[in-house]
Motif scaffolding. Structure first.
Motif, short mmCIF file in Angstrom:
data_model
loop_
_atom_site.label_atom_id
_atom_site.label_comp_id
_atom_site.label_asym_id
_atom_site.label_seq_id
_atom_site.Cartn_x
_atom_site.Cartn_y
_atom_site.Cartn_z
N LEU A 41 -1.29 -10.44 -9.21
CA LEU A 41 -0.84 -9.92 -7.93
C LEU A 41 -0.11 -11.03 -7.16
CD1 LEU A 41 -0.95 -7.34 -6.21
CD2 LEU A 41 -2.97 -8.27 -5.12
N VAL A 42 1.14 -10.75 -6.75
CA VAL A 42 1.97 -11.74 -6.08
C VAL A 42 2.45 -11.18 -4.76
CG1 VAL A 42 4.10 -13.08 -6.27
CG2 VAL A 42 2.75 -12.64 -8.30
N ARG A 43 2.46 -12.00 -3.73
CA ARG A 43 2.96 -11.60 -2.42
C ARG A 43 4.39 -12.10 -2.28
NH1 ARG A 43 -0.37 -10.79 2.59
NH2 ARG A 43 -1.92 -10.89 0.97
N THR A 44 5.32 -11.21 -1.93
CA THR A 44 6.71 -11.58 -1.71
C THR A 44 7.06 -11.33 -0.26
OG1 THR A 44 7.56 -9.40 -2.25
CG2 THR A 44 7.35 -10.94 -4.06
N SER A 45 8.03 -12.08 0.23
CA SER A 45 8.50 -11.87 1.59
C SER A 45 10.00 -11.60 1.55
CB SER A 45 8.20 -13.07 2.46
OG SER A 45 8.80 -14.22 1.93
N GLN A 55 9.24 -9.10 6.27
CA GLN A 55 8.32 -8.10 5.72
C GLN A 55 7.72 -8.65 4.43
OE1 GLN A 55 10.75 -4.65 5.18
NE2 GLN A 55 10.61 -4.04 7.30
N ALA A 56 6.42 -8.50 4.27
CA ALA A 56 5.73 -8.96 3.08
C ALA A 56 5.24 -7.76 2.29
CB ALA A 56 4.56 -9.86 3.45
N SER A 57 5.26 -7.92 0.98
CA SER A 57 4.74 -6.86 0.12
C SER A 57 4.02 -7.51 -1.05
CB SER A 57 5.87 -5.96 -0.38
OG SER A 57 6.78 -6.70 -1.15
N GLU A 58 3.13 -6.76 -1.66
CA GLU A 58 2.40 -7.24 -2.81
C GLU A 58 2.88 -6.48 -4.04
OE1 GLU A 58 -1.73 -6.78 -1.93
OE2 GLU A 58 -1.79 -8.64 -0.79
N THR A 95 9.36 -13.93 -7.33
CA THR A 95 9.30 -15.02 -6.37
C THR A 95 9.22 -16.34 -7.13
OG1 THR A 95 8.19 -15.85 -4.38
CG2 THR A 95 6.79 -14.97 -6.11
#
Length: 113
Positions: A41-45, A55-58, A95
């Motif tokens: 699971l990676v968080r991107t902005s 805005q951030a999304s996983e 990312t």
């Protein structure tokens, strides 16, 4: 010397220029790396047009590409990897993360694809 063994190779495909103007060129560069396949699971902005802030999304990463020090990679590049079974996989980066030591020098570039 890398902090982890870099015994695999990935091909970075970088496209520059404009397709409509006929100036598009493709550069293929082989990079020593380590590929770790597996979901993470990676968080991107991202910044969207006509919005305020970031805005951030996983999202789920299928693999992680570890490159030595500060590698010349961009989010617009594509990566081709041929695994041990001879299957060629093509990925676009989600990312890019740079790991630094205590003094601030880059030790590792991690590309989540």
């Amino acid at each position: 010397m890398a902090i982890i063994p870099m015994k695999q190779t990935v091909i970075r495909v970088r496209t520059t220029g404009d397709e409509w103007e006929g100036t598009q060129t493709t550069d293929r560069t082989a990079l020593k790396c380590r590929v770790q396949e597996g979901a993470k699971l990676v968080r991107t902005s991202t910044t969207a047009a006509n919005t305020t802030g970031i805005q951030a999304s996983e999202v789920v990463s299928n693999a992680q590409i570890y490159l030595d020090k500060l590698a010349d990679v961009a989010l617009t590049d594509k990566f081709e990897y041929t695994n041990e079974l001879g299957v060629t996989l093509t990925w676009a980066p989600i990312t890019i993360e740079i790991k630094r030591d205590v003094g601030g020098k880059p030790m590792l570039t991690i590309v989540y694809v």
